[in-house]
Design an enzyme around this catalytic site. Structure first.
Site, PDB file in Angstrom:
ATOM      1  N   HIS A  52      19.540   0.288  -0.556  1.00 42.56           N
ATOM      2  CA  HIS A  52      18.125   0.663  -0.469  1.00 42.56           C
ATOM      3  C   HIS A  52      17.259  -0.555  -0.164  1.00 42.56           C
ATOM      4  CE1 HIS A  52      14.304   2.592  -1.342  1.00 42.56           C
ATOM      5  NE2 HIS A  52      14.030   1.596  -2.166  1.00 42.56           N
ATOM      6  N   CYS A  70       0.822  -1.210   0.000  1.00 35.65           N
ATOM      7  CA  CYS A  70       0.000   0.000   0.000  1.00 35.65           C
ATOM      8  C   CYS A  70       0.856   1.260   0.000  1.00 35.65           C
ATOM      9  CB  CYS A  70      -0.934   0.006   1.207  1.00 35.65           C
ATOM     10  SG  CYS A  70      -0.087  -0.104   2.795  1.00 35.65           S
TER      11      CYS A  70
END
Length: 457
Positions: A102, A50
């Site tokens: 990352h 989400c």
């Protein structure tokens, strides 16, 4: 490292954009196959939650990573039928080691909306599992993601990045755990049926609370929420009846006036025979009159009290995040070293294969000589000498070339490569003798006759 990490998240794009580039679970496998073919990448993993949609891809050897990132943006916007310029405005990308960093930060919860949240780790593991099962992720991404998961686990183990609650809903439940020794014996009354109460209910169920009652202005919404968690649904008018049974009361409504006054709570406490009650008012304006705090055996906390706890916990998590950064840096450095070692694997296999072929050739010669009736001791001596000569011929030729090129400093490294003792003085003497040519210790022959003598000084 031909790795690219590209995507959008809660920091770079509004939810209206994020929902347009989200991948439904049933379409991820097909999307990854399409990405490999259309964007020209070797391996790919797609993570879609989400709060983020990210693509982790391996570009072919020799590809310009910045150009490949543009191709991935074009592919993603085309796949979702969005203008590519809209994607470019909110997309980010990382290359090589920065891409690896990352991914580890994502897995560790350091890049999440709620710093340190643990759910993303499982979501990333599931994304990789889907990619591996569909064939979109191969051996190289397999090695990389196993290291990512190992580093993220180390962050969780060696830091307190996820230990302190940083959401108001979770903080309310965590507070209950500090006041009551055993939540399995507690009954909770939740007033309201919005998103916050839904989160509270989920955390209470996870904490093992014995039973939950959800009171709301409309019974339909209360039942809808209660069905999710095996709770009981009641109307607000039934609160006086439910209140004496509740050990934990958590409220979050949109009412402009208090729902619970001092008198109602005082009656409930008397009915409970002064057993303690925790009351947490998350609403603004408040659902519980402040005067309730004057009652004995009632522990009343407002949303401001919880925010102080959350803010302090967030500061603690930020401190732990700095420790996590150090763990991640160390883990990436170790992975970099492992990649360098892997770079030698093919060379080692080739060298070993060459040595095996030489051994088989010389062994066949020796067996033929034994079959002809030659003296076994002589045959074995010839076998040993021939093997030695052939195995060291190429290295000694290389050493001569190093000397001829004036690269004396490489001879010390050559000693280490050949497994010879690293004696600085003797190494220097060998280097001078070899390169100055006074007596050529590198001049060896591969002659198999008995009178041959081969030395490497």
């Amino acid at each position: 490292m031909n790795l690219i990490a590209l995507g959008i998240n809660h920091n770079s794009a509004a939810v209206e954009v994020r929902e347009k580039v989200a991948f439904a679970p049933e379409q991820v496998s097909e999307a990854m196959a399409d990405c490999c073919g259309s964007a020209g990448v070797d391996e790919v993993v797609i993570l879609s939650t989400c709060n983020r949609t990210e693509i982790y891809a391996l570009a072919p050897a020799g590809a310009v990573l910045a150009e490949k990132a543009v191709q991935l943006i074009e592919w993603m916007s085309g796949y979702h039928h969005l203008p590519s310029e809209d994607m470019r405005r909110c997309a980010y990308h990382y290359e090589g080691e920065q891409a690896l960093r990352h991914i580890v930060q994502v897995a560790s919860g350091l890049d999440s909306m709620v710093l340190g949240e643990p759910q993303i780790f499982g979501q990333l593991k599931s994304a990789f599992a889907v990619a591996a099962e569909s064939g979109a992720a191969g051996a190289e991404l397999g090695r990389l993601f196993q290291r990512v998961f190992a580093i993220a686990k180390r962050v969780r183990t060696d830091t307190a990045i996820g230990e302190n609650p940083v959401s108001v809903a979770y903080a309310a439940v965590d507070l209950a755990g500090h006041i009551f020794s055993n939540l399995n014996e507690c009954r909770a009354l939740l007033v309201g049926a919005g998103e916050t109460i839904e989160l509270v209910a989920r955390h209470l169920v996870d904490a093992g609370v014995a039973s939950i009652v959800i009171a709301n202005r409309t019974l339909g919404r209360a039942r809808e929420l209660a069905d999710q968690f095996g709770a009981e649904a009641v109307l607000l008018a039934e609160i006086p009846e439910q209140l004496p049974k509740a050990d934990i009361v958590i409220t979050s409504t949109a009412s402009q006036l208090p729902i619970l006054g001092k008198g109602a709570v005082e009656q409930a406490i008397k009915a409970r025979k002064h057993r303690p009650m925790l009351m947490v008012d998350i609403a603004v304006p408040r659902d519980i009159e402040p005067q309730v705090n004057e009652l004995r055996d009632v522990y009343l906390y407002s949303v401001d009290d919880l925010r102080e706890i959350v803010d302090e916990n967030m500061r603690s998590r930020r401190n732990e995040a700095r420790k996590a950064d150090q763990i991640i840096a160390l883990g990436i450095a170790e992975y970099r070293e492992d990649l360098r070692r892997l770079g030698a694997v093919d060379l080692v296999k080739e060298f070993r294969g060459m040595a095996d072929r030489t051994r088989e050739e010389e062994l066949e010669k020796a067996l033929r000589n034994l079959a002809r009736g030659q003296d076994p001791e002589r045959v074995v001596s010839q076998l040993a000498r021939a093997l030695t000569n052939k195995l060291i011929h190429a290295p000694t030729t290389g050493l001569k070339d190093i000397c001829a090129g004036g690269q004396r400093e490489h001879l010390v490294q050559a000693r280490r490569l050949l497994g010879m003792a690293e004696d600085g003085d003797s190494a220097a003497r060998d280097a001078r003798g070899a390169c100055e040519g006074d007596a050529d210790p590198l001049d060896i022959s591969t002659d198999d006759t008995d009178h041959s003598r081969h030395t490497l000084q």
